[in-house]
Write a protein that holds these residues in place. Structure first.
Motif, PDB file in Angstrom:
ATOM      1  N   TRP A 344       0.831  -1.200   0.000  1.00 15.28           N
ATOM      2  CA  TRP A 344       0.000   0.000   0.000  1.00 15.28           C
ATOM      3  C   TRP A 344       0.873   1.261   0.000  1.00 15.28           C
ATOM      4  CZ3 TRP A 344      -4.994   1.586  -0.412  1.00 15.28           C
ATOM      5  CH2 TRP A 344      -5.323   2.838   0.106  1.00 15.28           C
ATOM      6  N   LEU A 345       1.882   1.291   0.843  1.00 12.59           N
ATOM      7  CA  LEU A 345       2.749   2.464   0.939  1.00 12.59           C
ATOM      8  C   LEU A 345       3.595   2.631  -0.318  1.00 12.59           C
ATOM      9  CD1 LEU A 345       3.907   2.092   4.654  1.00 12.59           C
ATOM     10  CD2 LEU A 345       2.175   3.652   3.748  1.00 12.59           C
ATOM     11  N   GLU A 346       4.081   1.517  -0.867  1.00 18.45           N
ATOM     12  CA  GLU A 346       4.890   1.595  -2.084  1.00 18.45           C
ATOM     13  C   GLU A 346       4.077   2.081  -3.276  1.00 18.45           C
ATOM     14  OE1 GLU A 346       6.440  -2.301  -2.497  1.00 18.45           O
ATOM     15  OE2 GLU A 346       7.900  -2.095  -0.858  1.00 18.45           O
ATOM     16  N   GLU A 347       2.777   1.800  -3.261  1.00 23.39           N
ATOM     17  CA  GLU A 347       1.900   2.255  -4.342  1.00 23.39           C
ATOM     18  C   GLU A 347       1.457   3.706  -4.149  1.00 23.39           C
ATOM     19  OE1 GLU A 347       0.825   0.668  -7.185  1.00 23.39           O
ATOM     20  OE2 GLU A 347       2.360  -0.822  -6.686  1.00 23.39           O
ATOM     21  N   GLY A 348       1.964   4.347  -3.109  1.00 25.27           N
ATOM     22  CA  GLY A 348       1.633   5.754  -2.884  1.00 25.27           C
ATOM     23  C   GLY A 348       0.492   5.989  -1.923  1.00 25.27           C
ATOM     24  N   GLY A 349       0.027   4.941  -1.243  1.00 28.68           N
ATOM     25  CA  GLY A 349      -1.046   5.109  -0.275  1.00 28.68           C
ATOM     26  C   GLY A 349      -0.572   5.833   0.975  1.00 28.68           C
ATOM     27  N   ASP A 350      -1.491   6.482   1.657  1.00 31.57           N
ATOM     28  CA  ASP A 350      -1.161   7.241   2.867  1.00 31.57           C
ATOM     29  C   ASP A 350      -1.174   6.336   4.091  1.00 31.57           C
ATOM     30  OD1 ASP A 350      -0.938   9.669   1.504  1.00 31.57           O
ATOM     31  OD2 ASP A 350      -3.106   9.995   1.596  1.00 31.57           O
ATOM     32  N   ASP A 351      -0.392   6.727   5.100  1.00 26.98           N
ATOM     33  CA  ASP A 351      -0.449   6.012   6.376  1.00 26.98           C
ATOM     34  C   ASP A 351      -1.280   6.778   7.397  1.00 26.98           C
ATOM     35  OD1 ASP A 351       1.235   8.113   6.801  1.00 26.98           O
ATOM     36  OD2 ASP A 351       2.864   6.944   7.665  1.00 26.98           O
ATOM     37  N   VAL A 352      -1.852   7.894   6.961  1.00 31.23           N
ATOM     38  CA  VAL A 352      -2.776   8.671   7.781  1.00 31.23           C
ATOM     39  C   VAL A 352      -3.925   9.124   6.886  1.00 31.23           C
ATOM     40  CG1 VAL A 352      -3.112  10.784   9.107  1.00 31.23           C
ATOM     41  CG2 VAL A 352      -1.001   9.488   9.380  1.00 31.23           C
ATOM     42  N   PRO A 369      -9.804   6.292  -0.269  1.00 32.25           N
ATOM     43  CA  PRO A 369      -8.611   5.527   0.116  1.00 32.25           C
ATOM     44  C   PRO A 369      -8.779   4.800   1.449  1.00 32.25           C
ATOM     45  CG  PRO A 369      -7.979   7.693  -0.693  1.00 32.25           C
ATOM     46  CD  PRO A 369      -9.465   7.708  -0.523  1.00 32.25           C
ATOM     47  N   MET A 370      -9.559   5.373   2.352  1.00 31.00           N
ATOM     48  CA  MET A 370      -9.787   4.742   3.642  1.00 31.00           C
ATOM     49  C   MET A 370     -10.565   3.437   3.472  1.00 31.00           C
ATOM     50  SD  MET A 370     -11.159   6.687   7.055  1.00 31.00           S
ATOM     51  CE  MET A 370     -12.919   6.618   6.749  1.00 31.00           C
ATOM     52  N   LEU A 371     -11.549   3.449   2.580  1.00 27.23           N
ATOM     53  CA  LEU A 371     -12.312   2.237   2.289  1.00 27.23           C
ATOM     54  C   LEU A 371     -11.438   1.204   1.586  1.00 27.23           C
ATOM     55  CD1 LEU A 371     -15.576   3.973   1.026  1.00 27.23           C
ATOM     56  CD2 LEU A 371     -15.359   2.657   3.139  1.00 27.23           C
ATOM     57  N   GLU A 382      -9.324  -9.495  -2.271  1.00 22.31           N
ATOM     58  CA  GLU A 382      -8.981  -8.123  -2.660  1.00 22.31           C
ATOM     59  C   GLU A 382      -7.466  -7.944  -2.716  1.00 22.31           C
ATOM     60  OE1 GLU A 382     -10.863  -6.032  -3.827  1.00 22.31           O
ATOM     61  OE2 GLU A 382     -12.849  -6.035  -2.902  1.00 22.31           O
ATOM     62  N   TRP A 383      -6.767  -8.573  -1.792  1.00 22.65           N
ATOM     63  CA  TRP A 383      -5.308  -8.496  -1.770  1.00 22.65           C
ATOM     64  C   TRP A 383      -4.715  -9.152  -3.010  1.00 22.65           C
ATOM     65  CZ3 TRP A 383      -0.863  -6.693  -1.243  1.00 22.65           C
ATOM     66  CH2 TRP A 383       0.293  -7.451  -1.058  1.00 22.65           C
ATOM     67  N   GLU A 384      -5.218 -10.320  -3.359  1.00 22.68           N
ATOM     68  CA  GLU A 384      -4.715 -11.016  -4.545  1.00 22.68           C
ATOM     69  C   GLU A 384      -4.986 -10.201  -5.805  1.00 22.68           C
ATOM     70  OE1 GLU A 384      -2.887 -13.571  -4.496  1.00 22.68           O
ATOM     71  OE2 GLU A 384      -3.117 -14.176  -2.402  1.00 22.68           O
ATOM     72  N   ARG A 385      -6.178  -9.622  -5.883  1.00 27.71           N
ATOM     73  CA  ARG A 385      -6.535  -8.814  -7.051  1.00 27.71           C
ATOM     74  C   ARG A 385      -5.682  -7.551  -7.125  1.00 27.71           C
ATOM     75  NH1 ARG A 385     -11.428  -8.108  -5.782  1.00 27.71           N
ATOM     76  NH2 ARG A 385     -12.168 -10.081  -6.651  1.00 27.71           N
ATOM     77  N   LYS A 387      -2.634  -7.135  -5.985  1.00 31.90           N
ATOM     78  CA  LYS A 387      -1.277  -7.491  -6.407  1.00 31.90           C
ATOM     79  C   LYS A 387      -1.209  -7.740  -7.905  1.00 31.90           C
ATOM     80  CE  LYS A 387      -0.435 -10.940  -3.667  1.00 31.90           C
ATOM     81  NZ  LYS A 387       0.308 -12.082  -3.069  1.00 31.90           N
ATOM     82  N   SER A 388      -2.190  -8.449  -8.431  1.00 29.92           N
ATOM     83  CA  SER A 388      -2.147  -8.815  -9.848  1.00 29.92           C
ATOM     84  C   SER A 388      -2.385  -7.625 -10.767  1.00 29.92           C
ATOM     85  CB  SER A 388      -3.179  -9.907 -10.140  1.00 29.92           C
ATOM     86  OG  SER A 388      -4.497  -9.423  -9.906  1.00 29.92           O
ATOM     87  N   LYS A 389      -3.211  -6.679 -10.328  1.00 36.87           N
ATOM     88  CA  LYS A 389      -3.552  -5.533 -11.178  1.00 36.87           C
ATOM     89  C   LYS A 389      -2.800  -4.257 -10.800  1.00 36.87           C
ATOM     90  CE  LYS A 389      -8.214  -7.086 -12.369  1.00 36.87           C
ATOM     91  NZ  LYS A 389      -9.653  -6.714 -12.434  1.00 36.87           N
ATOM     92  N   SER A 390      -2.044  -4.316  -9.700  1.00 41.32           N
ATOM     93  CA  SER A 390      -1.327  -3.126  -9.210  1.00 41.32           C
ATOM     94  C   SER A 390      -2.282  -1.955  -8.996  1.00 41.32           C
ATOM     95  CB  SER A 390      -0.211  -2.729 -10.184  1.00 41.32           C
ATOM     96  OG  SER A 390       0.780  -3.727 -10.239  1.00 41.32           O
ATOM     97  N   LYS A 391      -3.467  -2.273  -8.507  1.00 42.35           N
ATOM     98  CA  LYS A 391      -4.463  -1.256  -8.195  1.00 42.35           C
ATOM     99  C   LYS A 391      -5.070  -1.561  -6.834  1.00 42.35           C
ATOM    100  CE  LYS A 391      -5.975  -0.146 -12.909  1.00 42.35           C
ATOM    101  NZ  LYS A 391      -7.138  -0.108 -13.828  1.00 42.35           N
TER     102      LYS A 391
END
Length: 504
Positions: A344-352, A369-371, A382-385, A387-391
């Protein structure tokens, strides 16, 4: 323009218009030579460029703070002597609060962001060694009185509350690029400041004529150059103006040889001249400037606060609540949680995540993003999807996700020692009886709790609807009848009721 003392609710000391000022009028000009920075102070040059960098004084605010300490120590020999005499010698920022008052801020993000420990580390590891290494520049007799930790905190707070981010003059950038590109790059790693300065209005208009795609490409290619072209500075007179939410009537513009404070709307004689800090929430205003905005809130029943307030919720709280609320979903993937968070963080997601209420419509929106993050933690599929789609997962509001959000919001509200009801009671009945620090802390807490409670109510309502919908669907399935049969049954029941009424 005149400088007078306003009540604390109006910002304290500030400037007032002595006569009507039309829009677009230059209220005052400041020569660039009077701007105080690491480029205008002679200390870095005397210290030596390489030695300055070796002492790590080119990073953060340490260099500017040391320049200010050194210039102040020169007394009347510094050209900024009168400026230092005009600066405040005490502040109401939490950096200077005692432990009892700081407990009033428990639950807010203010205490964690004070940076007091890091500041003291910089003083010990950067400032003191630099001062002690150059007795030719720093009088040893001055060190115990003029180069103390207290003075360091004072100068740092003056910067955080009164500095500007300024474009360097073109000749300065060109000169440093040609002489020492590495030094120019290093000199621009400042951490930000109180107020930004705009370029001349005509330049903004010319830039607006560029093709958007070309402009975006230029911004991407020249990102480092743009960062290198700014510096954090102190500007005499300009920093005397107060600021309040959506009240600004002037703005500072830069030109090659001077800075101009220009009116952005008409100002009547006797009105205060307001700059802008960017309409910050009260937590940031208190932390950086030592005051809060306490204004009527639109769409409320005579409530006051800061329309720009926000609440920060750390991502790790979502992980904790997901583990507690839905262990059946998360326990099998617990070993993968760190991997999911890293992704999540590597993809640019926030930690706050930031929660806010729209100041114009009073509407609130659950941040997508919170959802997405909650679903990433909850569901293996959702995790597998992802990873595979990088979304990241789609921000869907299903019952499991909403139940985690409710737990997060309730836990976040529990971080405060007092309830919203208790705080609002004090706010409405005894606010004026509180000390200034406790008054400010109370206003910050109430603003944040109102937002959290509003989100808790909305998410709770959505969760109730989701549960009712699922219960209805389950009831329909358990009856073993199709839609037409259920409609027929309902019709028979209605008919039966009508028959009973007729019999009666």
């Amino acid at each position: 323009m005149d400088v007078i003392q306003f009540p604390p609710s109006e910002g304290g000391r500030g400037a007032v218009a002595l006569k009507d000022i039309p829009e677009g009028h230059t209220v005052f000009e400041i020569p660039r030579s009077l701007v105080l920075s690491t480029r205008t102070s002679t200390l870095p040059q005397r210290f030596g460029g390489n030695a300055w960098k070796k002492a790590m004084l080119h990073q953060g605010w340490s260099g500017l703070i040391l320049c200010m300490m050194w210039e102040a120590a020169q007394g009347s020999h510094s050209k900024w002597s009168a400026y230092f005499d005009s600066l405040p010698t005490s502040f109401d920022t939490p950096m200077f609060w005692n432990d009892e008052d700081l407990t009033e801020l428990k639950g807010t993000s203010v205490v964690d962001k004070l940076g007091k420990d890091q500041a003291e580390k910089d003083f010990t590891e950067k400032i003191l060694p630099a001062v002690q290494s150059r007795p030719d520049l720093f009088n040893s007799q001055d060190i115990p009185t003029k180069y103390t930790l207290e003075t360091y905190h004072l100068m740092g707070t003056r910067i955080s509350s009164r500095s500007f981010t300024l474009e360097k003059a073109e000749e300065e950038v060109e000169h440093h690029d040609a002489d020492d590109p590495a030094e120019n790059e290093a000199a621009n790693t400042s951490m930000g400041s109180a107020m930004d300065v705009d370029g001349p209005p005509s330049l903004d208009h010319e830039q607006g004529d560029e093709h958007p795609d070309h402009q975006e490409e230029e911004e991407g290619n020249n990102e480092e150059e743009e960062e290198d072209s700014t510096e954090v500075v102190m500007i005499p007179l300009a920093d005397i103006l107060n600021a309040r939410y959506r009240t600004e009537n002037v703005k500072l513009f830069y030109e090659p040889n001077c800075l101009k404070m220009v009116s952005t709307k008409p100002i009547k004689a006797g009105e205060q001249i307001w700059n802008t800090y960017g309409d910050l929430p009260n937590a940031e205003l208190l932390r950086g400037f030592g005051h809060v905005d306490y204004l009527p809130l639109a769409g409320t029943d005579n409530k006051f606060g800061n329309p720009g307030d926000v609440v920060e919720v750390r991502a790790d709280l979502f992980v904790q609540c997901a583990l507690e609320v839905h262990p059946e979903h998360v326990k099998e993937a617990e070993s993968e949680l760190i991997e999911r968070i890293d992704w999540w963080l590597e993809e640019g997601g926030d930690d706050v995540f930031v929660l806010e209420i729209d100041p114009d419509s009073s509407e609130l929106e659950i941040p997508p993003p919170m959802l997405s993050f909650t679903r990433l933690i909850l569901f293996q599929a959702e995790w597998e999807r992802a990873k595979s789609k990088s979304k990241p997962p789609k921000p869907t509001m299903d019952m499991q996700t909403l139940s985690v959000l409710v737990a997060v919001l309730e836990r976040r509200l529990q971080a405060y020692d007092t309830s919203l009801e208790a705080d609002e009671s004090i706010l409405n009945t005894r606010l004026d009886a509180l000390s200034l620090n406790k008054r400010h802390a109370l206003i910050v807490r109430v603003g944040e709790k109102r937002i959290l409670q509003a989100y808790r109510d909305k998410v709770g309502h959505l969760l109730d609807e989701a549960r009712m919908k699922e219960a209805g669907a389950s009831s329909g399935k358990s009856s073993g009848k199709g839609k037409r049969q259920r409609e027929a049954d309902d019709s028979e029941k209605d008919g039966g009721r009508r028959i009973k009424r007729q019999v009666r």
